[in-house]
Design an enzyme around this catalytic site. Structure first.
Site, PDB file in Angstrom:
ATOM      1  CG  ASP A 208       0.892  72.402   2.035  1.00  0.00           C
ATOM      2  OD1 ASP A 208       0.787  70.940   1.532  1.00  0.00           O
ATOM      3  OD2 ASP A 208       1.599  72.679   3.025  1.00  0.00           O
TER       4      ASP A 208
ATOM      5  CG  ASP B 136      -0.478  73.698  17.127  1.00  0.00           C
ATOM      6  OD1 ASP B 136      -0.332  74.923  16.265  1.00  0.00           O
ATOM      7  OD2 ASP B 136      -0.141  72.746  16.641  1.00  0.00           O
TER       8      ASP B 136
ATOM      9  CG  HIS C 291       2.977  73.739  15.512  1.00  0.00           C
ATOM     10  ND1 HIS C 291       1.931  73.272  14.765  1.00  0.00           N
ATOM     11  CD2 HIS C 291       4.007  74.054  14.566  1.00  0.00           C
ATOM     12  CE1 HIS C 291       2.338  73.154  13.477  1.00  0.00           C
ATOM     13  NE2 HIS C 291       3.562  73.382  13.225  1.00  0.00           N
TER      14      HIS C 291
HETATM   15  C1  XUL Z   1       3.409  73.100   6.916  1.00  0.00           C
HETATM   16  C2  XUL Z   1       3.625  71.936   7.464  1.00  0.00           C
HETATM   17  C3  XUL Z   1       3.686  72.117   9.115  1.00  0.00           C
HETATM   18  C4  XUL Z   1       4.874  71.008   9.769  1.00  0.00           C
HETATM   19  C5  XUL Z   1       4.636  71.366  11.345  1.00  0.00           C
HETATM   20  O1  XUL Z   1       3.259  73.009   5.669  1.00  0.00           O
HETATM   21  O2  XUL Z   1       3.655  70.810   7.150  1.00  0.00           O
HETATM   22  O3  XUL Z   1       2.424  71.910   9.670  1.00  0.00           O
HETATM   23  O4  XUL Z   1       4.175  69.842   9.502  1.00  0.00           O
HETATM   24  O5  XUL Z   1       5.138  72.882  11.657  1.00  0.00           O
END
Ligand code: XUL
Ligand code: CO
Length: 436
Positions: A306, A103, A100
């Site tokens: 998650d 990041d 990102h």
């Molecule tokens: C969040 C997720 C993110 C995406 C990229 O659950 O998976 O990290 O992969 O924004």
């Protein structure tokens, strides 16, 4: 400065090796089903988890301290982190990385300063890519961490935030283009709602579609030819995310005439959060010709969030690789480890064990899936199951020639269909027999 002095280059040593810092199955140059393992799997490291993960959770602060994150100056820290990322990839023979914007480069005091920070770090990444041969699988923008995105980005009720998100994505796309990224991902960080009482769902979704059209237009304008990807997720951080699952995203893309410009980035743990299996989501995407890339990880069946654990489940990876092999592979996408160490795994070596385990589990899944296809027994049952569609009556249905009247006449002449077994347990046993 090198960050992983104590770690050797990780090599393939075969399944008899007892060296935990070696691959037991992932042999990059081994040819399986017509391509090398590296070509099939196209592994990527995710910058956010692997280099910024600290083990912090809602009950406690950071516990993972890293040699690259000690500097108090954010730009110096960003540079050390980038160096560590490339060194890490080289040690593992990892071909790709993903990031990102936020990041890799810190936000500045102003938007202009944030853009300048990003440009400086992207130039460094560009140099390191050339030096090492490590490539960018995809870039993306973080439109969810900063407080300004509390109520969403492109679905924010405030047009000012929409504009900010668009401006930010423009620069993240520029960065991805400069680095030759194979793709650009949109994960709807906070694109969803908490309560319908304060939400105009129709307007929010229309705005999201406008946002994607702007991205498509901008890609054309700058000549970015990488694949656009949407990553479905049903919930977290919002109670309901608009990109709920693969089927929902495909419907959205078709409804707003975006289908030709996007594919899907399927994440294993997002699939399970949506109440699907990983293989289900991969199959939905692949059947629509829209399987673009994969975020590999796993959840925990006993937890409802998650957890982003590293993939270790051979059943799952075998099923995933079966879908991939049967649908022509992952194309310009790859397998990105969107996975993080457990809080208690505090050593830098743990980062290596985690990725080695994930890479080996997928390599082994690939070998087993290839055996399943080569042996052909499962596919034989499958094609027999549908063989009546090759008969005269089946063909008249498939070709669209049949109608209710012709089928009424045919049934009167041919009576009751004969019961056929689905052979589920036979197939499950057969599937297990390939796992060795
Ligand atoms: C969040 C997720 C993110 C995406 C990229 O659950 O998976 O990290 O992969 O924004
Ligand atoms: Co992801």
């Amino acid at each position: 400065m090198t960050h992983f002095n104590n770690i050797p280059i990780i090599k393939y040593e075969g399944s008899d090796s007892t060296n935990p810092l070696s691959f037991k199955y992932y042999d990059a140059t081994r040819v399986v089903a017509g391509k090398t393992m590296a070509e099939h799997l196209r592994f990527a490291v995710s910058c956010w988890h692997t280099f910024l993960g600290t083990g912090q959770d809602i009950f406690g602060s950071a516990v993972h301290s890293r040699s690259w994150s000690g500097d108090s100056d954010p730009m110096s820290r960003a540079k050390s982190t980038m160096h560590a990322a490339f060194e890490f990839c080289q040690k593992l023979g990892m071909e790709y990385y993903c990031f990102h914007d936020r990041d890799i480069a810190p936000e500045g005091e102003t938007f202009a300063e944030s853009c300048k920070n990003l440009e400086e770090i992207v130039n460094l990444a560009d140099d390191l890519q050339k030096e090492t041969g490590v490539k960018l699988l995809w870039g993306t923008a973080n439109l969810f961490s900063n407080p300004r995105f509390t109520h969403g980005a492109s679905t924010n009720p405030d047009a000012h935030v929409f504009a900010y998100a668009a401006a930010q994505v423009k620069h993240a796309m520029d960065a991805t283009k400069q680095l030759g990224g194979e793709g650009y991902v949109f994960w709807g960080g906070r694109e969803g709602y908490e309560t319908l009482l304060n939400t105009d769902m129709q307007q929010e979704q229309e705005n999201m579609a406008k946002f994607f059209h702007m991205a498509v237009d901008y890609a054309k304008k700058i000549g970015f030819t990488g694949q656009f990807l949407i990553e479905p997720k049903p919930k977290e951080p919002t109670k309901h995310q608009y990109d709920f699952d693969a089927a929902t995203v495909l419907n959205f893309l078709r409804s707003y005439e975006l289908i030709d410009h996007f594919k899907l980035n399927i994440e294993a743990n997002h699939a399970t959060l949506a109440g699907h299996t990983f293989a289900h989501e991969l199959t939905v995407a692949a059947s629509a010709g829209k399987l673009g890339s994969i975020d590999v990880n796993r959840g925990d069946l006993l937890l409802g969030w998650d957890t982003d654990q590293f993939p270790t489940d051979l059943y799952d990876t075998t099923q995933a690789m079966l879908v991939l092999l049967q649908h022509g592979g992952i194309g310009k996408g790859g397998l990105n480890f969107d996975a993080k160490l457990r809080r208690g795994s505090t050593d830098v070596e743990d980062l290596f064990y985690a990725h080695i385990g994930g890479m080996d589990t997928f390599a082994r899944g690939l070998l087993i899936a290839s055996d399943i296809i080569e042996d052909g027994k499962i596919n034989e049952v499958l094609s027999n199951r549908y063989s009546s569609y090759s008969s005269e009556i089946g063909q008249s249905i498939v070709s669209g020639e049949a109608d209710f009247d012709s089928l009424d006449k045919w049934v009167r002449e041919n009576g009751e269909p004969k019961m056929q077994s689905g052979k589920q347990e036979y197939l499950e046993n057969l599937f297990n027999s390939y796992i060795r």
